[in-house]
Scaffold this motif. Structure first.
Motif, PDB file in Angstrom:
ATOM      1  N   UNK A  69     -11.258  13.032 -29.422  1.00  0.00           N
ATOM      2  CA  UNK A  69     -11.220  11.591 -29.475  1.00  0.00           C
ATOM      3  C   UNK A  69     -10.641  11.192 -30.969  1.00  0.00           C
ATOM      4  N   UNK A  70      -9.942  12.075 -31.513  1.00  0.00           N
ATOM      5  CA  UNK A  70      -9.302  11.833 -32.665  1.00  0.00           C
ATOM      6  C   UNK A  70     -10.101  12.148 -33.981  1.00  0.00           C
TER       7      UNK A  70
ATOM      8  N   UNK B 227     -23.056   1.761 -35.105  1.00  0.00           N
ATOM      9  CA  UNK B 227     -23.918   2.476 -35.963  1.00  0.00           C
ATOM     10  C   UNK B 227     -25.332   2.113 -36.258  1.00  0.00           C
ATOM     11  N   UNK B 228     -26.104   3.137 -36.396  1.00  0.00           N
ATOM     12  CA  UNK B 228     -27.531   2.682 -36.801  1.00  0.00           C
ATOM     13  C   UNK B 228     -27.668   2.153 -38.219  1.00  0.00           C
TER      14      UNK B 228
ATOM     15  N   UNK C  45     -25.825   9.417 -26.243  1.00  0.00           N
ATOM     16  CA  UNK C  45     -26.304   8.889 -27.376  1.00  0.00           C
ATOM     17  C   UNK C  45     -25.362   8.631 -28.262  1.00  0.00           C
ATOM     18  N   UNK C  46     -24.417   9.744 -28.419  1.00  0.00           N
ATOM     19  CA  UNK C  46     -23.441   9.731 -29.683  1.00  0.00           C
ATOM     20  C   UNK C  46     -22.439   8.725 -29.381  1.00  0.00           C
ATOM     21  N   UNK C  47     -21.994   8.457 -27.938  1.00  0.00           N
ATOM     22  CA  UNK C  47     -21.011   7.387 -27.945  1.00  0.00           C
ATOM     23  C   UNK C  47     -21.731   5.937 -28.087  1.00  0.00           C
ATOM     24  N   UNK C  48     -22.888   5.871 -27.830  1.00  0.00           N
ATOM     25  CA  UNK C  48     -23.568   4.545 -27.950  1.00  0.00           C
ATOM     26  C   UNK C  48     -23.770   4.302 -29.775  1.00  0.00           C
ATOM     27  N   UNK C  49     -23.812   5.238 -30.383  1.00  0.00           N
ATOM     28  CA  UNK C  49     -24.079   5.372 -31.723  1.00  0.00           C
ATOM     29  C   UNK C  49     -22.767   5.019 -32.569  1.00  0.00           C
TER      30      UNK C  49
END
Length: 215
Positions: A27-28, A212-213, A204-208
């Motif tokens: 994803x860079x 950002x949390x 989960x990672x893509x959502x975060x």
């Protein structure tokens, strides 16, 4: 972003960290993969003491302080410089492991460990922590199979040789920590097939990453 992966022996952290790393690089993102103990050059020497099965006589307080020394070097040499330069840091175990292993499992005062972390590291924590959760029986079975197959270092078995009850306390500690910080912790069922675990982590990672949390 600072992301840690936690779990008992055999939970599959190392495998999933590499998969996350590959995904983020595609994803860079510029990604650094590291671990505790042993993320720095000096830390690797500390790791050899902590994990060598010959060092069964290492007492709990000495063990704790060695982990703290490893973390001091690790944060200064690897984690903070990487984050300052805009990299994503994926860390195989961090502070939560100290609470779970030396606190819940060894029985050291958890308030003491928390205070030491606050004083020495200003309570520095990851923004996101994946807890790969599974039963100690399954985890140890996997871990010993990997050791016997040569997939893991055979000299680093001091924790694998602990009693099943010890690993049960570690797991309970991790789950207790996850309940205390539900925003930071994401519990993943590590008993599933590796591909299913990967997909759950990626979701989960893509959502975060998109949202950002909040601290």
């Amino acid at each position: 972003m600072f992301i840690s992966f936690e779990g008992i022996e055999g939970s599959g952290k190392t495998t999933q960290i590499q998969r996350v790393c590959d995904h983020l690089r595609q994803k860079g993102h510029d990604v650094v993969v590291t671990r505790e103990p042993g993320g720095s050059n000096i830390g690797r020497q500390i790791r050899s003491i902590l994990l060598d099965s010959k060092n069964k006589g290492l007492n709990s307080l000495s063990e704790l302080l060695l982990y703290m020394a490893d973390r001091a070097q690790h944060l200064d040499e690897i984690v903070k410089p990487s984050l300052s330069s805009g990299k994503v840091v994926l860390c195989d175990r961090y502070y939560d492991a100290t609470i779970a292993y030396q606190g819940y499992a060894r029985g050291l005062d958890i308030d003491l460990i928390t205070q030491l972390h606050r004083l020495a590291f200003a309570d520095y924590k990851p923004e996101l922590t994946f807890l790969l959760d599974l039963s100690p029986e399954t985890g140890l079975e996997r871990a010993w199979r990997q050791i016997e197959n040569g997939q893991r270092t055979g000299t680093e078995t001091r924790f694998e040789e602990e009693a099943l009850s010890f690993h049960g306390r570690v797991r309970e500690g991790y789950l207790a920590l996850a309940r205390l910080e539900p925003k930071r912790f994401k519990i993943i069922d590590a008993s599933k097939e590796q591909e299913s675990v990967k997909q759950e982590i990626m979701t989960v990672l893509e959502r975060v990453i998109r949202n950002p949390i909040e601290k």
